[in-house]
Design a protein around this motif. Structure first.
Motif, PDB file in Angstrom:
ATOM      1  N   ASN A 102      47.200  36.789  22.573  1.00  0.00           N
ATOM      2  CA  ASN A 102      48.220  35.895  22.991  1.00  0.00           C
ATOM      3  C   ASN A 102      49.284  35.861  23.706  1.00  0.00           C
ATOM      4  N   GLU A 103      48.884  35.884  24.699  1.00  0.00           N
ATOM      5  CA  GLU A 103      49.180  36.276  26.018  1.00  0.00           C
ATOM      6  C   GLU A 103      49.039  35.251  27.227  1.00  0.00           C
ATOM      7  N   ALA A 104      49.705  34.042  27.919  1.00  0.00           N
ATOM      8  CA  ALA A 104      49.633  33.283  28.373  1.00  0.00           C
ATOM      9  C   ALA A 104      48.422  33.628  30.154  1.00  0.00           C
ATOM     10  N   TYR A 105      48.524  35.272  30.125  1.00  0.00           N
ATOM     11  CA  TYR A 105      48.132  35.371  31.497  1.00  0.00           C
ATOM     12  C   TYR A 105      46.198  35.692  30.925  1.00  0.00           C
ATOM     13  N   ASN A 106      46.175  35.425  29.203  1.00  0.00           N
ATOM     14  CA  ASN A 106      44.879  35.665  29.405  1.00  0.00           C
ATOM     15  C   ASN A 106      44.339  34.826  30.206  1.00  0.00           C
ATOM     16  N   PHE A 107      45.158  33.590  29.812  1.00  0.00           N
ATOM     17  CA  PHE A 107      44.633  32.150  30.502  1.00  0.00           C
ATOM     18  C   PHE A 107      43.953  31.947  31.158  1.00  0.00           C
ATOM     19  N   LEU A 108      45.797  32.161  32.138  1.00  0.00           N
ATOM     20  CA  LEU A 108      46.758  31.940  33.811  1.00  0.00           C
ATOM     21  C   LEU A 108      45.694  33.010  34.199  1.00  0.00           C
ATOM     22  N   GLY A 109      45.866  34.376  34.055  1.00  0.00           N
ATOM     23  CA  GLY A 109      45.208  35.270  35.238  1.00  0.00           C
ATOM     24  C   GLY A 109      43.777  35.044  35.041  1.00  0.00           C
ATOM     25  N   THR A 110      43.167  35.075  33.755  1.00  0.00           N
ATOM     26  CA  THR A 110      41.265  34.371  33.977  1.00  0.00           C
ATOM     27  C   THR A 110      40.759  33.891  35.189  1.00  0.00           C
ATOM     28  N   TRP A 111      41.920  32.526  35.159  1.00  0.00           N
ATOM     29  CA  TRP A 111      41.366  31.686  36.633  1.00  0.00           C
ATOM     30  C   TRP A 111      41.816  32.408  37.767  1.00  0.00           C
ATOM     31  N   PHE A 112      43.369  32.252  38.065  1.00  0.00           N
ATOM     32  CA  PHE A 112      43.625  31.876  38.728  1.00  0.00           C
ATOM     33  C   PHE A 112      44.773  33.040  39.796  1.00  0.00           C
ATOM     34  N   ASP A 113      44.211  34.648  39.263  1.00  0.00           N
ATOM     35  CA  ASP A 113      45.017  36.507  39.948  1.00  0.00           C
ATOM     36  C   ASP A 113      44.818  36.343  41.013  1.00  0.00           C
ATOM     37  N   GLY A 114      43.659  35.162  41.549  1.00  0.00           N
ATOM     38  CA  GLY A 114      43.133  36.191  42.658  1.00  0.00           C
ATOM     39  C   GLY A 114      41.928  34.906  43.242  1.00  0.00           C
ATOM     40  N   TYR A 115      41.025  35.144  43.655  1.00  0.00           N
ATOM     41  CA  TYR A 115      40.121  34.263  44.740  1.00  0.00           C
ATOM     42  C   TYR A 115      38.631  34.257  43.228  1.00  0.00           C
ATOM     43  N   GLN A 116      38.337  32.935  42.950  1.00  0.00           N
ATOM     44  CA  GLN A 116      36.800  33.634  41.852  1.00  0.00           C
ATOM     45  C   GLN A 116      36.571  32.534  42.806  1.00  0.00           C
ATOM     46  N   GLN A 117      35.385  32.859  42.995  1.00  0.00           N
ATOM     47  CA  GLN A 117      33.856  31.739  43.076  1.00  0.00           C
ATOM     48  C   GLN A 117      34.078  30.331  42.800  1.00  0.00           C
ATOM     49  N   GLU A 118      34.083  30.326  41.132  1.00  0.00           N
ATOM     50  CA  GLU A 118      33.756  28.847  40.353  1.00  0.00           C
ATOM     51  C   GLU A 118      35.174  27.931  41.078  1.00  0.00           C
ATOM     52  N   TRP A 119      36.241  28.766  41.258  1.00  0.00           N
ATOM     53  CA  TRP A 119      37.033  27.543  41.539  1.00  0.00           C
ATOM     54  C   TRP A 119      37.476  27.651  42.989  1.00  0.00           C
ATOM     55  N   GLY A 120      37.072  28.431  44.217  1.00  0.00           N
ATOM     56  CA  GLY A 120      36.673  27.979  45.101  1.00  0.00           C
ATOM     57  C   GLY A 120      37.497  27.569  46.110  1.00  0.00           C
ATOM     58  N   PHE A 121      38.373  28.791  46.066  1.00  0.00           N
ATOM     59  CA  PHE A 121      40.482  28.598  46.681  1.00  0.00           C
ATOM     60  C   PHE A 121      40.551  29.490  47.153  1.00  0.00           C
ATOM     61  N   GLU A 122      42.143  29.523  48.280  1.00  0.00           N
ATOM     62  CA  GLU A 122      43.048  30.702  48.587  1.00  0.00           C
ATOM     63  C   GLU A 122      44.156  30.025  48.135  1.00  0.00           C
ATOM     64  N   ASN A 123      44.715  30.322  47.791  1.00  0.00           N
ATOM     65  CA  ASN A 123      46.359  29.962  47.766  1.00  0.00           C
ATOM     66  C   ASN A 123      46.941  31.530  47.291  1.00  0.00           C
ATOM     67  N   GLU A 124      47.558  32.125  48.655  1.00  0.00           N
ATOM     68  CA  GLU A 124      48.693  33.030  47.982  1.00  0.00           C
ATOM     69  C   GLU A 124      49.648  32.782  47.525  1.00  0.00           C
ATOM     70  N   GLU A 125      49.951  31.750  47.659  1.00  0.00           N
ATOM     71  CA  GLU A 125      51.375  31.749  46.448  1.00  0.00           C
ATOM     72  C   GLU A 125      51.097  31.719  44.922  1.00  0.00           C
ATOM     73  N   ILE A 126      50.174  31.424  44.535  1.00  0.00           N
ATOM     74  CA  ILE A 126      50.036  31.874  42.970  1.00  0.00           C
ATOM     75  C   ILE A 126      49.402  32.952  42.626  1.00  0.00           C
ATOM     76  N   PHE A 127      48.603  33.280  43.849  1.00  0.00           N
ATOM     77  CA  PHE A 127      47.876  34.529  43.592  1.00  0.00           C
ATOM     78  C   PHE A 127      48.915  35.615  43.174  1.00  0.00           C
ATOM     79  N   ASP A 128      50.322  35.189  43.976  1.00  0.00           N
ATOM     80  CA  ASP A 128      50.622  37.204  44.142  1.00  0.00           C
ATOM     81  C   ASP A 128      51.960  35.746  42.958  1.00  0.00           C
ATOM     82  N   LEU A 129      52.060  35.131  42.634  1.00  0.00           N
ATOM     83  CA  LEU A 129      52.920  34.510  41.331  1.00  0.00           C
ATOM     84  C   LEU A 129      52.498  35.326  40.217  1.00  0.00           C
TER      85      LEU A 129
END
Length: 556
Positions: free
Chosen positions: A464-491
């Motif tokens: 039960n931690e939101a990072y287990n959802f958001l961090g799983t996908w959006f804490d850095g570049y991942q091939q399955e998403w294929g994007f760079e967004n430093e604002e989201i990564f840094d946040l």
């Protein structure tokens, strides 16, 4: 696989139950075939496990099996999401959150007779940290990289820097794990099945065997595809994996250390990919339970006397978009058009059980950090067509991947959901090229390696931690998403390192709002999955995390 009769002391009660209910009980009916009196509980699984070593897994079907044989330092309370002792009776961290100390339970024995010690805990963590070659592919080390980063020697520039520093055992029943930076993944990450403990003998045997391949062509190490060398501390031990018949067999472990001793002698997970076939097998008495009941079948099964408990909502289904697969998908108006094209409420109304809801963001509303202020994308085909035209993408063609031979807690009928979404996209002029793939291993490898334009996937929270959802996908570049967004990564880096719970919650809300404005994919729904059992069974406590403990199962 035979299904034996319950022991004599329980046979009369079971027989009475059968006499009152139209459906038969396999535990009684098949006794004549087996000629034995051992209790065998058979559960209909939606898919095969990927491997019998949970460290190599990333999906619920793998962990449902391995969880019965392998245990973690921390667990979750039965039926809930609160962390409780597992193999560690106590745990603590330093003020900075970089040293995690675990006081181990006494008298814990592995299936091969070895004892659990602090040194054994360190051997397990050091094994994962020193993985090399194909082990560093996220198909095999997904959870390790998500929670602990990279390895002692990273072999790819895409692999994250390691956060694991080391492990020490100051005495026989203590292990201290050191990480470079604090993380919202701790302590919850120590409850993940991927970090379950293996015996020293098992680790030695594993070292002689390696995986091979890359991308969508991964071969799992041979030891993980058979029962021979595997030894955990759980209430059951794995004795056979008959892949030809889609069955994994586990036997009760007589020397199990915990309070909840196995209530049956054997536990069998039988793969039955189609939900209707699982339901029919339960009604015929060929199995004693199955997961992910179709919403339309719940009332029918209950009327026939079956038990159909419902889990709490703790998942997300989404349409993933791989932005670097083709240039058009990297354009925000195109992704917005896809979002407006989809009639997500239709999915909720026609495909999900009662209690399902349309998702507005990438976490369910049961998780702290949910925001009421995210940008939303209503079903609006005319707006979708307008956005495509403005982006010069009126002739957009997408390869749409969806899984076959599986049902997931967040996705009860993948093919049906795909057909509805395909029709929505084609209605606004998008050409859809279908790509059905078997769940294990093809679908997971194709989506994770960025091999699909768009695809259906989801997530049931591990803790039960939101990072287990958001961090799983959006804490850095991942091939399955294929994007760079430093604002989201840094946040998300900031929220990962924030030790204050209240401050993290505010940052999660900010992250949800930024993610939904950028729109890397389209959240579709959250669903309360059902699980069914025959009338003669005392079922396990159902878990919103789908972490049922089958040692709790017994026959009435």
């Amino acid at each position: 696989m035979r299904i034996a009769r319950p022991r004599a002391a329980r046979m009369f009660v079971a027989a009475l139950a059968i006499g009152l209910i139209a459906s038969g009980c396999a535990s009684d009916r098949d006794n004549e075939e087996s000629g034995g009196d051992s209790e065998v509980f058979v559960f209909g699984a939606a898919g095969d496990p990927a491997a019998l070593d949970p460290a190599l897994g990333s999906d619920g079907e793998t962990f449902r099996v391995t969880r019965q044989a392998f245990e973690t330092l921390l667990e979750h309370e039965p039926g809930g999401t609160e962390l409780v002792p597992g193999l560690a009776r106590e745990w603590s961290s330093n003020e900075e959150g970089t040293e995690w100390t675990f006081q181990l339970q006494e008298g814990v024995t592995f299936h091969d007779g070895e004892a659990l010690t602090g040194e054994v805990v360190c051997q397990n963590f050091d094994r994962w940290y020193n993985w090399a070659g194909t082990y560093q592919n996220t198909t095999l080390s997904y959870y390790y990289q998500t929670v602990f980063g990279g390895f002692a020697e990273n072999e790819s520039e895409d692999t994250p820097e390691p956060n694991y520093v080391g492990c020490e055992a100051p005495d026989e029943l203590t292990a201290t794990i050191t990480v470079a930076e604090p993380s919202a993944n701790y302590p919850g990450g120590f409850s993940l099945q991927a970090f379950a403990m293996h015996s020293p003998k098992s680790l030695e045997a594993y070292a002689a065997d390696n995986p091979s391949g890359e991308g969508e062509d991964i071969t799992f190490p041979a030891y993980s595809q058979e029962a021979g060398d595997l030894a955990g501390t759980g209430p059951f031990r794995i004795t056979e994996w008959n892949k030809g018949n889609g069955e994994v067999t586990l036997e009760a472990f007589d020397d199990y250390w915990g309070e909840t001793k196995p209530g049956v002698d054997e536990l069998v997970f039988r793969t039955i990919p189609e939900e209707s076939a699982r339901r029919q097998a339960l009604q015929a008495g060929d199995i004693h339970g199955f997961d992910l009941v179709a919403p339309a079948d719940v009332r029918t099964l209950e009327d026939e006397g079956f038990q159909v408990p419902v889990r709490g909502v703790f998942n997300i289904l989404y349409l993933g978009i791989t932005q670097d697969k083709q240039p058009a998908l990297a354009e925000l108006p195109v992704r917005q058009a896809i979002a407006h094209a989809l009639d997500r409420q239709n999915i909720v109304d026609t495909q999900l059980p009662e209690g399902g809801v349309q998702a507005t963001q990438f976490i369910p509303d049961t998780v702290a950090g949910y925001s009421e202020n995210v940008q939303t994308y209503e079903h609006d085909p005319e707006l979708a067509q307008q956005l495509l035209a403005e982006a010069g993408a009126e002739d957009l063609t997408v390869e749409f991947c969806y899984p076959t031979e599986v049902t997931r807690p967040y996705m009860p009928a993948p093919a049906d959901i795909y057909e509805l979404l395909r029709a929505d996209l084609e209605a606004v002029g998008v050409t859809v090229e279908p790509r059905p793939l078997t769940w294990n291993p093809d679908y997971q490898e194709a989506t994770r390696s960025g091999g699909c334009d768009i695809y259906l996937l989801g997530w049931t929270g591990d803790f039960n931690e939101a990072y287990n959802f958001l961090g799983t996908w959006f804490d850095g570049y991942q091939q399955e998403w294929g994007f760079e967004n430093e604002e989201i990564f840094d946040l998300l880096t900031e929220v990962r390192q924030e030790p204050d719970v209240a401050a993290r919650e505010a940052l999660y809300q900010e992250a949800n709002e930024a993610i939904m404005e950028f729109l890397p994919g389209v959240p579709i729904s959250s669903s309360p999955p059902s699980i069914a059992f025959s009338p003669d069974v005392n079922p396990p406590t159902v878990s919103p995390l789908t972490q049922e403990n089958f040692a709790e199962v017994s026959f009435k």
